[in-house]
Every structure is written in C-alpha cells, then in structure tokens.
Design an enzyme around this catalytic site. Structure first.
Site, PDB file in Angstrom:
ATOM      1  N   TRP A 184       0.940  -1.029   0.082  1.00  0.00           N
ATOM      2  CA  TRP A 184      -0.096   0.287   0.210  1.00  0.00           C
ATOM      3  C   TRP A 184       0.619   1.280   0.200  1.00  0.00           C
ATOM      4  O   TRP A 184       1.763   1.182   0.743  1.00  0.00           O
ATOM      5  CB  TRP A 184       0.274  -0.257   1.205  1.00  0.00           C
ATOM      6  CG  TRP A 184      -1.229   1.345   1.043  1.00  0.00           C
ATOM      7  CD1 TRP A 184      -2.751   1.837   0.309  1.00  0.00           C
ATOM      8  CD2 TRP A 184      -1.440   2.736   1.968  1.00  0.00           C
ATOM      9  NE1 TRP A 184      -2.739   2.718   1.263  1.00  0.00           N
ATOM     10  CE2 TRP A 184      -2.006   3.387   1.385  1.00  0.00           C
ATOM     11  CE3 TRP A 184      -0.390   2.761   2.581  1.00  0.00           C
ATOM     12  CZ2 TRP A 184      -2.352   5.146   2.248  1.00  0.00           C
ATOM     13  CZ3 TRP A 184       0.056   3.938   3.891  1.00  0.00           C
ATOM     14  CH2 TRP A 184      -0.974   4.824   2.895  1.00  0.00           C
ATOM     15  N   GLU A 225      -3.471  -3.436  -1.995  1.00  0.00           N
ATOM     16  CA  GLU A 225      -4.688  -2.486  -1.261  1.00  0.00           C
ATOM     17  C   GLU A 225      -4.917  -1.549  -2.167  1.00  0.00           C
ATOM     18  O   GLU A 225      -4.159  -0.395  -1.976  1.00  0.00           O
ATOM     19  CB  GLU A 225      -3.508  -2.700   0.600  1.00  0.00           C
ATOM     20  CG  GLU A 225      -4.826  -1.417   0.586  1.00  0.00           C
ATOM     21  CD  GLU A 225      -4.333  -1.448   2.206  1.00  0.00           C
ATOM     22  OE1 GLU A 225      -3.687  -1.278   2.823  1.00  0.00           O
ATOM     23  OE2 GLU A 225      -5.287  -0.764   3.199  1.00  0.00           O
ATOM     24  N   LYS A 227      -7.402   2.876  -2.411  1.00  0.00           N
ATOM     25  CA  LYS A 227      -7.326   3.316  -1.446  1.00  0.00           C
ATOM     26  C   LYS A 227      -8.373   4.483  -2.930  1.00  0.00           C
ATOM     27  O   LYS A 227      -7.834   4.426  -3.429  1.00  0.00           O
ATOM     28  CB  LYS A 227      -6.409   4.501  -0.673  1.00  0.00           C
ATOM     29  CG  LYS A 227      -7.376   4.843   0.366  1.00  0.00           C
ATOM     30  CD  LYS A 227      -6.333   4.736   1.382  1.00  0.00           C
ATOM     31  CE  LYS A 227      -6.120   6.344   2.335  1.00  0.00           C
ATOM     32  NZ  LYS A 227      -5.044   6.497   3.466  1.00  0.00           N
ATOM     33  N   ASP A 259      -9.586  -3.195   2.012  1.00  0.00           N
ATOM     34  CA  ASP A 259      -9.106  -2.700   3.335  1.00  0.00           C
ATOM     35  C   ASP A 259     -10.709  -1.648   3.336  1.00  0.00           C
ATOM     36  O   ASP A 259     -11.443  -0.765   2.590  1.00  0.00           O
ATOM     37  CB  ASP A 259      -8.458  -1.111   3.487  1.00  0.00           C
ATOM     38  CG  ASP A 259      -8.951  -0.432   4.781  1.00  0.00           C
ATOM     39  OD1 ASP A 259      -9.585  -0.113   5.333  1.00  0.00           O
ATOM     40  OD2 ASP A 259      -7.423  -0.056   5.138  1.00  0.00           O
ATOM     41  N   HIS A 262     -11.641   1.783   2.721  1.00  0.00           N
ATOM     42  CA  HIS A 262     -10.912   2.552   1.673  1.00  0.00           C
ATOM     43  C   HIS A 262     -11.943   3.089   0.518  1.00  0.00           C
ATOM     44  O   HIS A 262     -11.990   2.479  -1.113  1.00  0.00           O
ATOM     45  CB  HIS A 262      -9.819   1.729   0.644  1.00  0.00           C
ATOM     46  CG  HIS A 262      -9.300   1.755   2.029  1.00  0.00           C
ATOM     47  ND1 HIS A 262      -7.143   1.254   2.031  1.00  0.00           N
ATOM     48  CD2 HIS A 262      -8.777   2.556   3.103  1.00  0.00           C
ATOM     49  CE1 HIS A 262      -6.635   1.302   2.647  1.00  0.00           C
ATOM     50  NE2 HIS A 262      -7.252   2.430   3.491  1.00  0.00           N
ATOM     51  N   HIS A 286      -8.680  -6.192   5.242  1.00  0.00           N
ATOM     52  CA  HIS A 286      -8.574  -4.646   6.333  1.00  0.00           C
ATOM     53  C   HIS A 286      -9.488  -4.504   6.450  1.00  0.00           C
ATOM     54  O   HIS A 286     -10.339  -4.288   6.432  1.00  0.00           O
ATOM     55  CB  HIS A 286      -7.574  -3.541   6.119  1.00  0.00           C
ATOM     56  CG  HIS A 286      -5.888  -3.828   5.664  1.00  0.00           C
ATOM     57  ND1 HIS A 286      -5.013  -3.075   5.319  1.00  0.00           N
ATOM     58  CD2 HIS A 286      -4.911  -5.251   5.852  1.00  0.00           C
ATOM     59  CE1 HIS A 286      -4.034  -3.535   5.551  1.00  0.00           C
ATOM     60  NE2 HIS A 286      -3.714  -4.819   5.474  1.00  0.00           N
ATOM     61  N   ASP A 294     -12.520   8.092   6.074  1.00  0.00           N
ATOM     62  CA  ASP A 294     -11.351   6.380   6.540  1.00  0.00           C
ATOM     63  C   ASP A 294     -10.704   6.798   7.956  1.00  0.00           C
ATOM     64  O   ASP A 294      -9.598   6.938   7.471  1.00  0.00           O
ATOM     65  CB  ASP A 294     -10.565   6.426   5.525  1.00  0.00           C
ATOM     66  CG  ASP A 294      -9.763   5.449   5.840  1.00  0.00           C
ATOM     67  OD1 ASP A 294      -9.888   4.174   6.496  1.00  0.00           O
ATOM     68  OD2 ASP A 294      -8.157   5.257   5.030  1.00  0.00           O
ATOM     69  N   ASP A 296     -10.802   4.913   9.971  1.00  0.00           N
ATOM     70  CA  ASP A 296      -9.681   3.666  10.901  1.00  0.00           C
ATOM     71  C   ASP A 296      -9.856   3.605  12.849  1.00  0.00           C
ATOM     72  O   ASP A 296      -9.051   3.444  13.507  1.00  0.00           O
ATOM     73  CB  ASP A 296      -7.764   3.461  11.194  1.00  0.00           C
ATOM     74  CG  ASP A 296      -7.292   3.237   9.620  1.00  0.00           C
ATOM     75  OD1 ASP A 296      -7.701   2.580   9.657  1.00  0.00           O
ATOM     76  OD2 ASP A 296      -7.129   4.164   9.169  1.00  0.00           O
ATOM     77  N   ASP A 326      -6.517  -3.553  11.087  1.00  0.00           N
ATOM     78  CA  ASP A 326      -6.027  -1.868  10.475  1.00  0.00           C
ATOM     79  C   ASP A 326      -6.797  -0.857  11.442  1.00  0.00           C
ATOM     80  O   ASP A 326      -7.924  -0.400  10.052  1.00  0.00           O
ATOM     81  CB  ASP A 326      -5.932  -1.692   8.936  1.00  0.00           C
ATOM     82  CG  ASP A 326      -4.968  -0.946   8.360  1.00  0.00           C
ATOM     83  OD1 ASP A 326      -4.111  -0.533   9.824  1.00  0.00           O
ATOM     84  OD2 ASP A 326      -5.050  -0.375   7.186  1.00  0.00           O
TER      85      ASP A 326
HETATM   86  C1  RNT Z   1      -4.035   3.021   4.674  1.00  0.00           C
HETATM   87  C2  RNT Z   1      -3.804   1.439   4.905  1.00  0.00           C
HETATM   88  C3  RNT Z   1      -2.886   0.678   5.000  1.00  0.00           C
HETATM   89  C4  RNT Z   1      -2.664   1.448   6.595  1.00  0.00           C
HETATM   90  C5  RNT Z   1      -1.454   0.374   7.084  1.00  0.00           C
HETATM   91  C6  RNT Z   1      -0.499   1.181   8.339  1.00  0.00           C
HETATM   92  O1  RNT Z   1      -5.091   4.023   4.480  1.00  0.00           O
HETATM   93  O2  RNT Z   1      -4.906   1.006   5.757  1.00  0.00           O
HETATM   94  O3  RNT Z   1      -3.117  -0.754   5.021  1.00  0.00           O
HETATM   95  O4  RNT Z   1      -3.080   1.575   7.124  1.00  0.00           O
HETATM   96  O5  RNT Z   1      -0.429   0.068   6.266  1.00  0.00           O
HETATM   97 ZN    ZN Z   2      -5.253  -0.739   5.829  1.00  0.00          ZN
END
Ligand code: RNT
Ligand code: ZN
Length: 417
Positions: A184, A225, A227, A259, A262, A286, A294, A296, A326
């Site tokens: 990523w 990954e 986004k 993820d 994303h 993720h 996003d 987290d 994640d």
């Molecule tokens: C970022 C991605 C990625 C990170 C990690 C730390 O938006 O989700 O996966 O969160 O690599």
């Molecule tokens: Zn991620």
C-alpha cells in the site's frame, strides 16, 4: 448458572435450526486473525523519528503508548491474552529492530532486522504477515513513492519492496506459515492532476519490478491494497480500486486486498467479497471501521463486520480469505483498542458460523423472502452471548478482561512517561 450450562441451553436452541455450535467453535479455533502491531504506538515504528505521513493519521494522545520493541511486544501479548482464537502478527517494515547502534534505510533492510519478531512469533506458534512501509520517510518525494516521476525515488522504493519480499519469505520459512505481504502506498495528489495515467503506469511498472524478485508463491502472498483518497491527497490516488483489482487479476500470485475504510461510504466490502471470490483463488482483507471517512476506528461487533464474516463463512472461504485488522486509535487505552478489535472480529466470525446459512440460502432460492426476512430477524436475538462466553472460556480467556486492562494500565502503561 454456569457458562457451561448456559451454553448447553443455547446449543439446543441453535440445534433446532440445524446449527452445530460445537462444530462452529472447533472451526473458529483454527481461523487465524492477523493482529497489526501498529495499534500499539500510533503507527510510529522504530526506524525513524519523523511524523506519520502518507495520507493517514492517528488522533488522540492517550498516555502509555509503546516506545520500544519490548514494550510493544508486551502490550500485544497482553491484548492477545484477552482474546480467544488463533492469531498471526502483522508487522510493518518500519518496525525493524536495529541492534548495537546500527541503522539502515528501507532499501537495505534484511531478515536479521526482524529476527526478534520471528522469535516472538515462534514462541507463540504464530505466523507473521508483513508490509513494506512506503510512508513516514524523507525518501517519499513530494508525497510519492512507486509512482514518482523521479526515477531515483522509484528505484529506492522498488528496492524496499524487493527487500520486503525477501523478509516475507524468511518469515514464512521460519514460522512454517505463509506470509501475506501487502503493498500500500499513499501516492496521490491533493488537487486535480493533469495526468492520471502516467503515475498509474509508473506505479504498475514499479510493482511489477518488486514482484520480479524471486519468491516461492506458496510462502509469500503479495497483495495490492486499493484506496479512494487520503488526507492531503483528496483528488487522485494512484492505487485506486480499479487499478489494484485489475493489477491483481492480471498478475499471477498477486492478491487483491480490500480495506473496508477505502471505498465510498455507501459501498460495502461484504458485497465485494463474493464478487471477488468468483474470480480469485485467494484474497485479503483489512478489517477496520470508518466513521464518515477512513478514520480507522476500532473494529466493533457492528452490522458490516458481521456481514463481512458471513460472506467469508457462508461461501466456505475461510481458507481463501486472509483476515487482518487495520485500525489505530490513540484516544483510548491502546491495549483495550486491540482487545476490542480482535474480540469483535472473533465474535463476527462465530456469529457467522452459528447462522443457519444453508437454510437461509434455501429460502432465497425458493423465493421465500417473507420467511427469509423473518428468520434473519429471529437470528438476531438468539442467545449468541452464551455461545461466545463458552468459546472464550474454552480458549482460556479471563472473564474479567476489562479489569485486567485496568490493572495493566495502572501497573505498566501509566509508568511510561
Ligand atoms: C492506509 C492503509 C494501510 C495502513 C497500514 C498502516 O489507509 O489502510 O493499510 O493503514 O499499512
Ligand atoms: Zn489498510
């Protein structure tokens, strides 16, 4: 009433719907959930002193974050001891552990810089997943890495990716468990770019150059990954959904990684899982919780987490989907963040395993949508908590886990000043 006798009653109720809860528990005990090391120190790592960059951000300043490998490992241990189920650990390249004052830049990382992680994983019979770190580095030029127009910058990051493939293979060989290696980058532009294809072509070629590093496809599972946007890179992301999905589809041995933070807010990864399972032998996730963006947030036992788990379970894909967490919340006790996130993922999987999936599918195929809705609603008030508590007890998880976190905070975390 004891946990066990409550479980026996619940078991009978589930059995009435054709669900074998004993079997569900046995299956879940062997499903690995990959625990990300970066919740413990706000995605800081050990190889640099700069700020977190790359379009991601932690918010909050709760005291007690891990400052050293020893502290981080102790905190992960504590969190994992409060969660049932099988775990893997997920390490980022910036968590390299240097000894005797040594330091190397990311392009020069070697397996030996991760020997302590291998020791940690092996002692606990766990596999290790890995991530090259394409952010938080002065080598990120104008916000770009693998898609940079500057060849020197791209080459540096390609070398980093190759080094990470070698390290991933080392992890797999040492632990005997395949290593999922996720690529990523935060590469993108804040404002409307004049060229969208150029950066993507460079990104494509750079990932291809990384994957040209020889590796055993049974040991290393590279992923890309996607986004939609990041902080400060709102207008354009090189690794968009279409880009990464097509890349994975056209490069043998490369997996797509989704993820769930994303995508545009009304899109759901639970719906994308079965779509991808029609085509990909394996895929990676993720699991996170985005609130409005996003963000987290810590994964909780909410509707979308439940649906994600259901799609994996009812499509018989527990061995085709690599589940990793994640999230990074710096506003609460970080050990509790991990524990809640891991426990919630486990709950969602157990919930999916005790859902009468075959019966519900039949209702759908027979066009019995009145009954399908009614049954799905009935399932929501089944005594799931009794099955969960029994599973936790079976796995040796202390029932006073919240208190354990409070004691750990008082005795360990609060002393880190
Ligand atoms: C970022 C991605 C990625 C990170 C990690 C730390 O938006 O989700 O996966 O969160 O690599
Ligand atoms: Zn991620």
């Amino acid at each position: 009433m004891s946990v066990k006798s409550r479980y026996e009653e619940a078991k009978a109720m589930y059995a009435a719907y054709g669900v074998d809860t004993d079997k569900a528990i046995e299956i879940l005990k062997n499903v690995p959930v990959s625990v990300h090391c970066w919740q413990g120190d706000d995605v800081k790592g050990f190889d640099q002193d700069g700020p977190l960059t790359g379009g991601i951000q932690t918010t909050g300043n709760y005291p007690g974050k891990a400052r050293t490998p020893e502290e981080l490992m102790a905190d992960m241990d504590k969190a994992m001891s409060l969660c049932p189920g099988k775990k893997k650990i997920n390490v980022h390249a910036c968590y390299a552990i240097f000894e005797d004052g040594e330091w190397v830049d990311r392009d020069k990382l070697e397996p030996k810089h991760f020997a302590k992680w291998v020791e940690f994983a092996k002692e606990r019979n766990m596999g290790i997943d890995f991530n090259p770190t394409f952010f938080s580095s002065p080598k990120v030029k104008d916000g770009l890495t693998l898609s940079s127009p500057d060849k020197e910058t791209r080459d540096f990051w390609i070398e980093h990716g190759k080094a990470c493939i070698r390290i991933s293979e080392y992890f797999a060989k040492e632990t005997g468990i395949p290593c999922v290696m996720n690529i990523w980058t935060g590469d993108g532009y804040k404002d409307v770019p004049a060229d969208r294809m150029g950066p993507r072509m460079r990104y494509k070629e750079s990932i291809e150059a990384i994957l040209a590093e020889p590796f055993d496809k049974n040991l290393v599972k590279p992923c890309v990954e996607s986004k939609v946007f990041g902080i400060g890179v709102e207008s354009f992301t090189a690794g968009s959904a279409e880009f990464t999905l097509t890349f994975a589809a056209t490069h043998e041995g490369c997996l797509p990684l989704m993820d769930n933070g994303h995508y545009h807010p009304t899109e759901v990864v639970s719906d994308k899982i079965p779509a991808l399972l029609c085509f990909f032998p394996e895929l990676a996730l993720h699991v996170t919780r985005g609130i409005r963006w996003d963000s987290d947030h810590v994964v909780v036992f909410d509707d979308e987490t439940k649906e994600i788990a259901k799609e994996i379970v009812r499509n018989d894909a527990l061995d085709r989907v690599y589940i990793a967490l994640d999230f990074f919340d710096a506003s609460i006790n970080r050990v509790s963040a991990w524990a809640n996130g891991i426990r919630s993922m486990e709950k969602a999987l157990l919930n999916a395993l005790v859902t009468p999936n075959a019966m519900l599918k039949d209702l759908q195929d027979n066009n019995e949508f009145t009954k399908l809705m009614s049954m799905q609603e009935e399932m929501k008030t089944m005594p799931f908590g009794d099955v969960w508590n029994y599973y936790c007890e079976e796995c040796g998880v202390p029932s006073n886990w919240i208190e354990e976190i409070e004691v750990y905070e008082k005795e360990v975390l609060s002393k880190r000043v």
